[in-house]
Write a protein that holds these residues in place. Structure first.
Motif, short mmCIF file in Angstrom:
data_model
loop_
_atom_site.label_atom_id
_atom_site.label_comp_id
_atom_site.label_asym_id
_atom_site.label_seq_id
_atom_site.Cartn_x
_atom_site.Cartn_y
_atom_site.Cartn_z
N LYS A 1 -9.93 -5.63 9.33
CA LYS A 1 -11.24 -5.01 9.56
C LYS A 1 -11.20 -3.96 10.66
O LYS A 1 -11.80 -2.90 10.53
CB LYS A 1 -12.26 -6.09 9.93
N ASN A 2 -10.46 -4.25 11.74
CA ASN A 2 -10.49 -3.39 12.92
C ASN A 2 -9.20 -2.64 13.18
O ASN A 2 -8.97 -2.15 14.28
CB ASN A 2 -10.85 -4.23 14.15
N ALA A 3 -8.34 -2.55 12.17
CA ALA A 3 -7.06 -1.86 12.35
C ALA A 3 -6.57 -1.39 11.00
O ALA A 3 -7.04 -1.85 9.94
CB ALA A 3 -6.05 -2.80 12.99
N GLY A 4 -5.58 -0.48 11.03
CA GLY A 4 -4.98 -0.02 9.79
C GLY A 4 -4.33 -1.16 9.04
O GLY A 4 -3.76 -2.08 9.64
N ASN A 5 -4.42 -1.11 7.72
CA ASN A 5 -3.83 -2.17 6.88
C ASN A 5 -2.30 -2.14 6.96
O ASN A 5 -1.70 -1.14 7.35
CB ASN A 5 -4.29 -2.00 5.44
N SER A 6 -1.69 -3.25 6.58
CA SER A 6 -0.24 -3.36 6.56
C SER A 6 0.25 -3.63 5.14
O SER A 6 -0.54 -3.91 4.23
CB SER A 6 0.22 -4.48 7.50
N ILE A 7 1.56 -3.56 4.98
CA ILE A 7 2.18 -3.77 3.67
C ILE A 7 3.26 -4.84 3.79
O ILE A 7 4.05 -4.84 4.73
CB ILE A 7 2.82 -2.47 3.13
N VAL A 8 3.30 -5.74 2.80
CA VAL A 8 4.41 -6.69 2.66
C VAL A 8 4.92 -6.59 1.24
O VAL A 8 4.14 -6.67 0.28
CB VAL A 8 3.97 -8.14 2.96
N ALA A 9 6.22 -6.39 1.10
CA ALA A 9 6.82 -6.27 -0.23
C ALA A 9 8.12 -7.06 -0.26
O ALA A 9 8.80 -7.20 0.76
CB ALA A 9 7.08 -4.81 -0.56
N GLU A 10 8.47 -7.59 -1.43
CA GLU A 10 9.71 -8.36 -1.52
C GLU A 10 10.23 -8.40 -2.95
O GLU A 10 9.49 -8.17 -3.90
CB GLU A 10 9.50 -9.78 -1.00
N PHE A 11 11.50 -8.64 -3.05
CA PHE A 11 12.08 -8.95 -4.36
C PHE A 11 13.30 -9.83 -4.15
O PHE A 11 13.79 -10.00 -3.04
CB PHE A 11 12.42 -7.69 -5.16
#
Length: 392
Positions: free
Chosen positions: A64-74
């Motif tokens: 809500k109060n910060a830039g979003n993050s990304i999590v990716a995996e394989f």
């Protein structure tokens, strides 16, 4: 088998150099200032699409109060313990900076906002993964974590730091693609950062007509600034800095308000509570009767501790660099923070600053050495292929 895989993976990088440069340019010219959530979130969507095209299971972690993050995996079904690639997509630059200082290459150096810190590192991480895929690498799962609010130290979003700790637990090694150094140093330790505001409320009065009725907030805070500076302990790796001070309105009035902003650098996670307690004790003191003091914690970023596991991973990286002809790297420590601290807290051996090499990050002069984009990608690929399970 491994030697042949390395050779083919390196050939993949050589063949895709122009493609890597094009992505680097696209990322640098895409605004993502840490305090502009909308721009960071837009870049997160763009990166999610790029990463999904690599074949990774990808999600955006929304805040809500910060830039979003990304999590990716394989490769979650692979038999060996996994590897974490980490970094951030936000920059320190204000909106529209890229319009006046766009990505460009001059004399072997790339320029532009975030070109070094750390859009180049993102390109390295993505193409290391692509190259590994291209040669059928299938030994370990790979997880990619990209923060959207690292440059603010997750100050408005403690969950941003916790994301790295929670996602990295149980993995065998982590590589953080922060700013690389031109002297071939690899980061094995970083100081933590703690920031506070100390405010004093006094009583205003005319300095000529009724000075005895006043209670000077500046006088009170002056005593406390000296107390704060005296907390510095170089032997324990803790330094306190009263960095800015404000107070008063005019010279002929007793000031009823003063404020100091404090920056603390420290080397041990265990010192966090002690640091805050020492400042609370100073805030609780009263030198000028009738004044009141308030301490506010603004930000805490943990240190990256130099554990045995960290040094074991560094030794593997050093031997790998020599093996593939890129020279000997050396262990380096620095005062600036990064999310490498959080993967170490998770118990994962981590090396940091394996991104593009350059200088002057956070300034208009920021640049990165173009050739290091390809060199560092090959370096990470070889480290991954050389990894053992006995780092801790």
């Amino acid at each position: 088998m491994i030697l042949e895989q390395k050779k083919k993976a390196f050939e993949f990088i050589d063949f895709h150099k122009n493609e890597m440069l094009a992505l680097w340019e696209e990322l640098v010219n895409t605004e993502s200032g840490a305090r502009d959530k909308e721009s960071v979130d837009n870049l997160a969507v763009k990166l999610k699409n790029i990463i999904e095209n690599i074949g990774m299971n990808t999600k955006i972690v929304e805040y809500k109060n910060a830039g979003n993050s990304i999590v990716a995996e394989f490769g979650t079904d692979r038999r060996k313990k996994g590897i974490v690639f980490s970094g951030h997509m936000d920059t320190v630059f204000k909106k529209d900076t890229a319009k006046n200082n766009p990505f460009r290459i001059e004399n072997g150096k790339a320029y532009g906002p975030g070109v070094l810190d750390m859009k180049g590192g993102i390109v390295i991480a993505l193409y290391a993964i692509k190259a590994l895929n291209s040669v059928g690498y299938n030994e370990r799962p790979i997880k990619l974590i990209i923060s959207g609010d690292e440059e603010t130290g997750h100050s408005n979003n403690p969950a941003g730091a916790e994301l790295f700790i929670n996602e990295a637990k149980g993995f065998t090694a982590a590589f953080n693609f922060e700013t690389g150094f031109t002297d071939n140093g690899i980061i094995v330790g970083r100081k933590g950062v703690a920031q506070y505001t100390l405010e004093v409320e006094g009583v205003s009065a005319h300095a000529g007509n009724a000075p005895e009725k006043g209670r000077s907030a500046i006088e009170e805070i002056a005593h406390k600034v000296l107390d704060i500076q005296n907390l510095t302990n170089w032997e324990e790796g803790i330094n306190f800095n009263a960095g800015t001070i404000q107070g008063g309105t005019v010279s002929n009035a007793i000031p009823d308000y003063a404020k100091v902003e404090i920056d603390v650098r420290y080397t041990k996670v265990s010192k966090k509570a002690e640091i805050t307690k020492s400042l609370e004790e100073i805030a609780a003191k009263t030198y000028v009767e009738g004044t009141k003091t308030k301490l506010t914690v603004k930000n805490f970023m943990y240190p990256m501790e130099t554990t045995d596991g960290v040094m074991n991973l560094f030794e593997l990286a050093k031997n790998t660099s020599i093996e593939i002809g890129f020279g000997e790297v050396y262990p380096k420590t620095t005062g600036g923070g990064s999310d490498a601290s959080n993967t170490v807290i998770a118990g994962v051996p981590t090396i940091c600053a394996v991104g593009v090499k350059g200088e002057w990050n956070h300034t208009s002069r920021e640049y990165a050495e173009v050739e290091s984009l390809f060199e560092r990608t090959k370096f990470v690929i070889a480290c991954v292929m050389n990894l053992k399970d006995d780092l801790v």
